[in-house]
Design an enzyme around this catalytic site. Structure first.
Site, PDB file in Angstrom:
ATOM      1  CE  LYS A 119      -3.748  -2.453   2.253  1.00  0.00           C
ATOM      2  NZ  LYS A 119      -4.314  -2.918   3.520  1.00  0.00           N
TER       3      LYS A 119
ATOM      4  CD  GLN B   3      -3.107  -4.373   6.581  1.00  0.00           C
ATOM      5  OE1 GLN B   3      -3.143  -3.363   5.891  1.00  0.00           O
ATOM      6  NE2 GLN B   3      -3.552  -5.534   6.152  1.00  0.00           N
TER       7      GLN B   3
ATOM      8  CG  ASP C 263     -10.030  -0.944   4.976  1.00  0.00           C
ATOM      9  OD1 ASP C 263      -9.977  -1.210   3.760  1.00  0.00           O
ATOM     10  OD2 ASP C 263      -9.455  -1.609   5.856  1.00  0.00           O
TER      11      ASP C 263
END
Ligand SMILES: NC(=O)c1ccc[n+]([C@@H]2O[C@H](COP(=O)([O-])OP(=O)(O)OC[C@H]3O[C@@H](n4cnc5c(N)ncnc54)[C@H](OP(=O)(O)O)[C@@H]3O)[C@@H](O)[C@H]2O)c1
Length: 292
Positions: free
Chosen positions: A53, A97, A120
């Protein structure tokens, strides 16, 4: 032979477009878009995803505000960091994450993220917007699936779709997005009976389980679109370690009408939707600048 749905190629194309868009917008806002990826602990798979990422951000001209914490980091420390990032004008997207070390309450942390920076798409506000069919930041993996199917003109309207897996990360938002696109949607999970016959009735199969090769050719309706979200690392007969999906790719591609590979299918699309969400959030901020 099924048409290959090349997520890697589409991801590269979308990322090139985003890089151009960022160049133009940066001049207007006087800063690049910013993304903060927070990671706790040293899970090697997570570390590899985070590196991927961050590298993608660098390529596109997105500033990274990522922080890596030891596994001993406290819930209170992470909560405080999220609050600071919520206030930070340079940051358009915040991502925690997953998975986090067991001690930490991931849901409680995700709930602290400003929904407008929740790139997200996992905050209850954004999931609620999805349920209601309202605009909002959408979960990256199912958004990537939808974008890939749209690019290849896979018709969803009135089609029978089945989603195997019901996680909040993939399965549930996936089913809602298919429903929003007018598919007739069924969800299956570990307690579903007669999985094979349920799958055999579907024109669209999205599998997000994480069991290597669980979908065999005789389970798939001829001509169906098969989207393999699953990613597992296996050691094959030659002793080589490699990534595989939930689908027996070689066998299923001779039955399906269209199929995603693993790797090179939904993985790159997921990262790309994260970048896309960060740029969308940045554009929203640009619109709400005082004096505009
Ligand atoms: N390509 C990408 O970018 C990407 C992104 C995210 C995830 N993934 C991959 O996608 C897979 C799923 O991820 P996840 O986070 O959704 O996993 P998860 O939270 O572990 O969910 C797995 C789901 O599969 C269901 N399941 C387990 N065994 C089953 C069986 N025998 N038959 C039918 N359903 C079964 C489970 O059912 P229950 O709810 O009944 O337990 C659960 O709903 C993993 O391989 C992950 O690595 C890939």
């Amino acid at each position: 032979m099924a048409q290959l749905l090349d997520g890697k190629a589409l991801a590269q194309k979308i990322q090139a477009d985003l890089a151009q868009q960022i160049q133009t917008l940066k001049a207007q806002l006087g800063r690049p878009p910013g993304l903060a990826v927070l990671m706790a602990g040293d899970n090697p798979a997570s570390a590899a995803y985070v590196r991927g990422k961050e590298r993608a951000c660098e390529r596109l001209g997105i500033a990274s505000f990522g922080q890596h914490f030891p596994a001993t980091v406290s819930q209170a420390e992470l909560t405080e960091i999220i609050h600071q990032l919520n206030q930070d004008e340079r940051v358009d997207g915040i991502l925690v994450q997953l998975p986090l070390p067991d001690r930490l309450d991931a849901s409680a942390l995700l709930n602290q993220i400003d929904p407008d920076k929740d790139v997200d798409g996992l905050h209850p506000t954004n999931l609620g917007r999805l349920v209601r069919g309202e605009p909002g930041l959408r979960s990256c993996t199912p958004a990537g699936v939808m974008r890939l199917m749209q690019f290849y003109n896979i018709d969803l309207k009135s089609k029978q779709a089945i989603v195997v897996g019901r996680s909040i990360l993939v399965g549930k938002p996936m089913a809602l997005m298919l429903l929003e696109a007018d598919a007739t949607v069924m969800m299956a999970h570990s307690r579903s009976h007669n999985l094979s016959s349920l799958i055999r009735g579907a024109d669209i199969l999205v599998t997000a389980v994480g069991r290597p090769g669980m979908i065999a050719a005789d389970m798939v309706k001829p001509g169906a679109a098969v989207i393999d979200v699953g990613i597992s690392r296996i050691t094959d007969a030659t002793g080589q370690s490699r990534l595989v999906g939930d689908v027996q790719f070689e066998a299923v591609q001779s039955v399906a009408g269209a199929i995603t590979p693993v790797p090179g299918g939904i993985g790159p699309m997921t990262v790309t939707m994260l970048l896309q969400n960060t740029v969308s959030s940045y554009c929203e901020r640009l619109k709400s600048q005082p004096g505009d």
